[in-house]
Design a protein around this motif. Structure first.
Motif, PDB file in Angstrom:
ATOM      1  N   HIS A  47       0.834  -1.199   0.000  1.00 47.54           N
ATOM      2  CA  HIS A  47       0.000   0.000   0.000  1.00 47.54           C
ATOM      3  C   HIS A  47       0.870   1.251   0.000  1.00 47.54           C
ATOM      4  CE1 HIS A  47      -3.770  -2.146   0.746  1.00 47.54           C
ATOM      5  NE2 HIS A  47      -3.103  -2.888   1.625  1.00 47.54           N
TER       6      HIS A  47
ATOM      7  N   ALA B 215      -0.740   6.349   5.324  1.00 44.60           N
ATOM      8  CA  ALA B 215      -1.339   5.902   6.584  1.00 44.60           C
ATOM      9  C   ALA B 215      -0.274   5.411   7.562  1.00 44.60           C
ATOM     10  CB  ALA B 215      -2.368   4.801   6.309  1.00 44.60           C
TER      11      ALA B 215
ATOM     12  N   ASP C  17     -11.866   0.576  13.226  1.00 48.92           N
ATOM     13  CA  ASP C  17     -10.822   1.109  12.347  1.00 48.92           C
ATOM     14  C   ASP C  17     -10.277   2.448  12.838  1.00 48.92           C
ATOM     15  OD1 ASP C  17     -10.817  -1.040  10.715  1.00 48.92           O
ATOM     16  OD2 ASP C  17     -11.901  -0.120   9.055  1.00 48.92           O
TER      17      ASP C  17
ATOM     18  N   ILE D  71      -5.139   1.004   8.481  1.00 50.91           N
ATOM     19  CA  ILE D  71      -4.994   2.107   7.534  1.00 50.91           C
ATOM     20  C   ILE D  71      -6.296   2.550   6.886  1.00 50.91           C
ATOM     21  CG2 ILE D  71      -2.630   1.405   7.039  1.00 50.91           C
ATOM     22  CD1 ILE D  71      -3.596   0.211   4.401  1.00 50.91           C
ATOM     23  N   ASP D  72      -7.386   1.803   7.036  1.00 48.77           N
ATOM     24  CA  ASP D  72      -8.574   2.073   6.221  1.00 48.77           C
ATOM     25  C   ASP D  72      -9.247   3.401   6.546  1.00 48.77           C
ATOM     26  OD1 ASP D  72      -9.099  -0.664   4.709  1.00 48.77           O
ATOM     27  OD2 ASP D  72      -8.448  -1.128   6.733  1.00 48.77           O
TER      28      ASP D  72
ATOM     29  N   TYR E 224      -7.991   6.596   4.359  1.00 48.88           N
ATOM     30  CA  TYR E 224      -8.530   6.879   3.022  1.00 48.88           C
ATOM     31  C   TYR E 224     -10.024   7.190   3.088  1.00 48.88           C
ATOM     32  CZ  TYR E 224     -11.110   2.562   1.790  1.00 48.88           C
ATOM     33  OH  TYR E 224     -12.032   1.550   1.709  1.00 48.88           O
TER      34      TYR E 224
ATOM     35  N   SER F  30      -3.134   6.716   0.477  1.00 53.68           N
ATOM     36  CA  SER F  30      -3.398   6.048   1.749  1.00 53.68           C
ATOM     37  C   SER F  30      -3.616   4.549   1.624  1.00 53.68           C
ATOM     38  CB  SER F  30      -4.640   6.667   2.422  1.00 53.68           C
ATOM     39  OG  SER F  30      -4.474   8.053   2.607  1.00 53.68           O
ATOM     40  N   LYS F  31      -4.064   4.091   0.452  1.00 53.49           N
ATOM     41  CA  LYS F  31      -4.385   2.663   0.305  1.00 53.49           C
ATOM     42  C   LYS F  31      -4.360   2.308  -1.168  1.00 53.49           C
ATOM     43  CE  LYS F  31      -7.888  -0.792   1.652  1.00 53.49           C
ATOM     44  NZ  LYS F  31      -7.067  -1.641   2.524  1.00 53.49           N
TER      45      LYS F  31
END
Length: 236
Positions: free
Chosen positions: A20, A24, A87, A93-94, A97, A137-138
């Motif tokens: 990724h 993040a 999260d 990391i979710d 984003y 970010s992802k």
């Protein structure tokens, strides 16, 4: 399990294959750098992003529905939903984003609802920044937000407007559409690429060729795990 270890690689300058983009993980790095390698410091960056998302969702609800009740309900759903809570409180990391996606949608509605072209240009600048950071970010998923936002921007500028149809020629309209897409894509690309600056600062990369080599490595990694199962997965 994964992302705190990757943040430690950044802190130690140890090269590794990260499937990724790094933004993040850099938030996790900042927490560790400022407050030490302890669990609450790992979580500080993503918790901040999750908190911001609640406020962004409130503002998005106000702008979409012009209703405080709708905005309060939308923000309440965010702060009480299990996925968003989890999260936002562990070092994953979710939520990063997702927050930048929410900011992008908020700016998109501002663009759509404000007919003043000067204000629209300013909005496009911040929209490009938020989309670039979202993409940084992802892997893969934020591209959907980018395409949705760009598509609605183009639709907004292309749709017939009876009040202004005589004042704006098709040629001017087409130039504005092209300019908006180029401006949005260019700014997003700059901030997306800026997310990889730590790789250059740490000496892992030396030029643009390393970025394309990274994409090649990521594709190899994704293909190698495409049929793998996960020990945490629930059975169907």
């Amino acid at each position: 399990v994964h992302f705190v270890g990757q943040a430690r690689h950044y802190l130690r300058g140890e090269t590794f294959l990260d499937p990724h983009p790094p933004l993040a993980k850099i938030l996790i790095v900042l927490g560790i750098k400022l407050f030490g390698d302890v669990p609450w410091a790992w979580r500080l960056g993503v918790a901040t992003m999750g908190t911001i998302l609640a406020g962004v969702t409130y503002l998005l609800g106000r702008r979409m529905f012009r209703s405080r009740l709708a905005a309060v309900l939308a923000a309440s759903f965010i702060v009480s939903d299990g996925f968003f809570l989890v999260d936002s409180r562990i070092a994953v990391i979710d939520i990063v984003y997702l927050t930048f996606t929410g900011i992008s949608y908020l700016l998109m509605f501002r663009f759509i609802q404000n007919p003043d072209w000067r204000d629209r240009r300013r909005t496009l600048v911040f929209l490009g920044i938020s989309l670039g950071l979202c993409l940084g970010s992802k892997l893969y998923v934020p591209a959907i937000a980018f395409m949705l936002v760009t598509g609605f921007i183009v639709y907004t500028l292309a749709r017939p407007q009876l009040a202004r149809a005589k004042a704006i020629s098709a040629n001017v309209r087409d130039r504005r559409i092209a300019g908006a897409v180029l401006m949005l894509g260019g700014i997003a690309a700059v901030f997306y690429l800026a997310c990889f600056l730590p790789h250059y600062y740490l000496g892992w990369w030396g030029g643009i060729a390393d970025l394309f080599h990274y994409y090649k490595d990521v594709m190899w990694y994704e293909n190698s795990v495409s049929t793998a199962t996960h020990p945490y997965a629930s059975p169907w």
